[in-house]
Design an enzyme around this catalytic site. Structure first.
Site, short mmCIF file in Angstrom:
data_model
loop_
_atom_site.label_atom_id
_atom_site.label_comp_id
_atom_site.label_asym_id
_atom_site.label_seq_id
_atom_site.Cartn_x
_atom_site.Cartn_y
_atom_site.Cartn_z
N ASP A 6 39.47 48.82 44.20
CA ASP A 6 40.63 47.77 44.46
C ASP A 6 41.53 48.15 43.19
O ASP A 6 41.39 48.99 42.58
CB ASP A 6 40.01 46.38 43.99
CG ASP A 6 40.82 45.38 44.69
OD1 ASP A 6 42.01 45.36 45.02
OD2 ASP A 6 40.05 44.16 44.76
C1 BGC Z 1 43.13 42.60 45.68
C2 BGC Z 1 42.99 43.40 47.18
C3 BGC Z 1 44.23 43.91 47.64
C4 BGC Z 1 44.76 44.97 46.69
C5 BGC Z 1 46.11 45.69 47.12
C6 BGC Z 1 44.05 43.61 44.90
O1 BGC Z 1 44.63 42.65 43.97
O2 BGC Z 1 41.96 42.38 45.18
O3 BGC Z 1 42.43 42.57 47.99
O4 BGC Z 1 43.78 44.75 48.73
O5 BGC Z 1 45.11 44.18 45.59
O6 BGC Z 1 47.20 44.70 47.30
#
Ligand code: BGC
Length: 746
Positions: free
Chosen positions: A284
């Site tokens: 993530d």
């Molecule tokens: C989130 C993810 C997301 C990623 C990319 C993160 O802050 O937890 O779910 O896909 O950002 O935007």
């Protein structure tokens, strides 16, 4: 293409590849041709180029800034760029100006639609209609891929049992079975049943346990035992992997002290080892770097080592791999074999998506598919199936020819009805309830908002009440602004925000029928509002086509059929409360509530069972619940046998009758309970559901097959199996209804 086919080299490398012992059966189903192509590319890469593939950056808007890194092969993937011309330019530099010409994987959070925004995922789950959800994901893929986005960070499969957690909006709710069916549908929809240029790789997230954050506070620790993981949190991921999900994202949380991005057990042992996943694992956003904050690593080098050795292939935004992997390989802390495997997983996805054959999109054609009429129709149908009728004293469906007062902060909130994670949905395309109702009933609609936004506080509603007195019916559109749910948007108070409850109370004084429509990102605690309304339709943020869909439901063109994918609480203090809890030693049996307790009552005089003195043990609405304008009766529930062997299939028969005056659709649900196990078992578990449409008065006999293996769980010995013994089975319209029948597993 810049690489040259060198057959002898390929043969040599294939031999090396097999010696690595890395070739698995592969959940992606890549052909030998794909694998050969991957090996050929890999064989030409320097260590630095390999590490470059493992680096993902957020490149929104700025091609020039990244041009040099692209030329050097230091970027394998970008996210947050959706302009097709810019994406083509990113690809052109990667393909034409880097040594090996490897195309980029372009990712985006396409969570519930791209331009055409569908209901938030919790709303999708409320349809209990995997085929329709697959259709919606296909629409999202068609729109997004037309602009060059070939990878979505969806679906989110986190089981969420605490509505304080803002990200409950992004998943399918509390139940592993429903979640798994939605997961498969979305994977098939995004990726397409047949791979082509509209295939968008799905990314199942967040692996794993993220939804169990303590107290519903986002990013908090979780403490899930291996058995809970295996019985509740992992099954939806396993189902999605089996459905062919191409990628997976590790989560932010630490479970029992181990952050997911460095969790060898879940990534390497379970995902790769047990399930054979050969897709791409991405972190993530900076979740590798956050392992330093967790105190799980000293610095970026340390966490990069932990992540790659745990089985992570791509680093989203920490730059830990790019900065330190080369050094870690040289020191022997990370094996080059590990890097090769990660790069294979990345290249495999790129090859399978056809990016090596054509990484570009037709910029002029991209606009034509956005908001296509068929896409809007699909989004509208999804809202119609997703909204849940929670109260109706007979006021609904509404008749024609009424003078309507439209009020409330969500009546005309084109941004907020799109919900969380609707990056690409444009509010100019949103059809609000006010707009839809005005178009449908010209001259009959009066609009007095009462509150401009959901958090607004006001002490007098004299203007709205006066308008209500002039109307035949009041439609109050309430709920949450989009910003109140989603990532980092947890709440400790789940009542309607601002003065919305006061607005409803004031409206009641006008003496006209009041119907509330709640649009929110989570199940709000609306118990105190129910006495003030004659009808209530709950629509999780419905997206672009909310207005016409809700109008169709309110006026009876469509009969509501949505069911709660999550338990609705009476008060936030009950959280977490979910239908599939384990049996306690002292189950609630309806004992004394606060107001019944005599003064100086004896210590044991209230009985000793599991409940709250002030709120009892039950929720406001159970899982799987939702009313219709008609009524349904279940009869003749039976099984084809009394006892089954573990390799057999239960055949459940029942008759469903539409006993009311409207045509309608019921979601018939089959629950079981394993009466005695090597560990305590849930009081009920959903094992099948089916949407059944019946004309008024129509009856149909239905059959649902459930393989006995679906009753398997991980018990005391750590093995997943069906334990012999007696079971109960219910077929009903929600998780709290129905009479149980019995069967045995031998
Ligand atoms: C989130 C993810 C997301 C990623 C990319 C993160 O802050 O937890 O779910 O896909 O950002 O935007």
């Amino acid at each position: 293409m810049k690489y040259i086919l060198n057959l002898s080299l390929v043969a040599l490398l294939l031999a090396v590849f097999s010696c690595d012992g890395n070739k698995t059966a592969g959940t992606l189903g890549a052909s030998d041709e794909v694998e050969t192509r991957v090996e050929r590319i890999l064989s030409e890469m320097t260590l630095a180029e390999k590490i470059g593939q493992m680096n993902q950056v957020s490149a929104g808007g700025d091609v020039a800034q990244y041009a040099d890194a692209l030329r050097k092969g230091q970027i394998g993937s970008i996210l947050n760029e959706v302009d097709p011309a810019k994406i083509n330019e990113f690809q052109r530099i990667a393909v034409e100006e880097s040594r090996l010409g490897i195309p980029l994987l372009v990712g985006r959070d396409v969570i519930h639609g791209f331009h055409t925004v569908f209901p938030i995922p919790l709303g999708l789950a409320a349809t209990f209609d995997p085929a329709l959800v697959e259709e919606g994901a296909r629409v999202a893929a068609i729109e997004a891929t037309a602009q060059g986005v070939r990878w979505t960070f969806s679906p989110m499969l986190d089981i969420a049992r605490d509505p304080r957690w803002g990200r409950i909006a992004e998943g399918s709710g509390e139940d592993p079975y429903l979640d798994a069916r939605m997961a498969e549908a979305m994977v098939h929809g995004y990726q397409g049943r047949e791979a082509d240029s509209t295939s968008m790789a799905a990314c199942i997230k967040h692996f794993v346990g993220y939804g169990a954050a303590e107290g519903g506070r986002d990013y908090n620790s979780t403490f899930l035992t291996e058995r809970q993981l295996r019985n509740i949190y992992l099954p939806p991921f396993e189902a999605a992997v089996k459905a062919g999900a191409m990628t997976l994202m590790t989560s932010f949380n630490d479970n029992d002290g181990v952050p997911s991005t460095g969790n060898t057990f879940v990534v390497k042992d379970v995902l790769r080892g047990e399930w054979g996943f050969d897709g791409l694992v991405v972190t993530d956003w900076n979740s590798m770097g956050e392992m330093i904050n967790h105190g799980f690593g000293e610095d970026r080098k340390d966490v990069a080592e932990k992540a790659v050795n745990a089985g992570v292939d791509m680093d989203m935004m920490t730059y830990g791999f790019l900065s330190h992997l080369e050094e870690l390989v040289k020191s022997g802390a990370v094996k080059e074999k590990t890097i090769n495997q990660a790069v294979r997983n990345i290249l495999r996805v790129k090859v399978m998506l056809g990016l090596f054959d054509n990484p570009y999109v037709d910029v002029d054609a991209a606009a034509a598919v956005q908001y296509a009429p068929a896409h809007l129709a699909s989004a509208q149908k999804t809202v119609e199936e997703s909204a849940i009728l929670l109260k109706n004293d007979g006021v609904l469906p509404l008749g024609k020819g009424l003078r309507i007062l439209v009020t409330g902060p969500l009546a005309d909130a084109p941004h907020d009805q799109l919900g969380t994670w609707a990056f690409d949905g444009e509010k100019a395309h949103t059809v609000t309830p006010l707009k839809a109702l005005r178009e449908r009933f010209p001259g009959q609609v009066d609009y007095v908002p009462g509150l401009r936004f959901s958090r607004e506080k006001r002490s007098s509603f004299a203007d709205v009440v006066a308008a209500a007195r002039r109307a035949d019916v009041v439609l109050a559109f309430l709920g949450e602004e989009a910003i109140l749910s989603g990532e980092a948007h947890s709440l400790a108070d789940l009542n309607l925000q601002g003065s919305q409850s006061e607005l409803l109370a004031a409206l009641k004084t006008a003496g006209k029928p009041v119907v509330a429509v709640v649009m929110a990102g989570r199940p709000l605690t609306i118990e105190r509002d129910l006495p003030n309304v004659n009808g209530l339709l709950y629509s999780f943020h419905p997206g672009t086509m909310g207005g016409p869909a809700l109008a169709n439901l309110l006026f009876g063109d469509v009969n509501p059929s949505g069911k709660t994918p999550i338990t609705f609480l009476r008060t936030v203090g009950q959280a977490p409360l979910y239908y599939s809890h384990n049996m306690t030693g002292r189950p609630y049996n309806g004992e004394t509530l606060l107001e019944d307790i005599p003064l100086e009552a004896g210590q044991t005089s209230l009985g000793n069972t599991s409940y709250y003195l002030d709120y009892g043990a039950y929720p406001l609405f159970p899982f799987g619940y939702g009313l219709s304008y008609t009524s349904f009766a279940y009869s003749g529930i039976g099984l084809d046998k009394e006892a089954y062997k573990a390799d057999e299939t239960l055949r459940v028969n029942f008759t469903l009758t539409n006993t009311g005056a409207f045509d309608g659709t019921e979601v018939a649900q089959v629950y079981i309970r394993d009466l005695v196990g090597s560990i305590t078992r849930p009081v009920k578990e959903l094992k099948a559901f089916e949407r059944v449409s019946l004309k008024a008065g129509e009856s149909r006999t239905l059959t649902v097959d459930i393989p006995v293996q679906e009753l398997a769980f991980v018990g005391l010995d750590g093995e997943k199996k069906v334990e012999a013994g007696e079971f109960l089975l219910w077929v009903a319209g929600d998780s709290a209804s129905g009479e149980a029948i019995r069967f045995k597993v031998l």
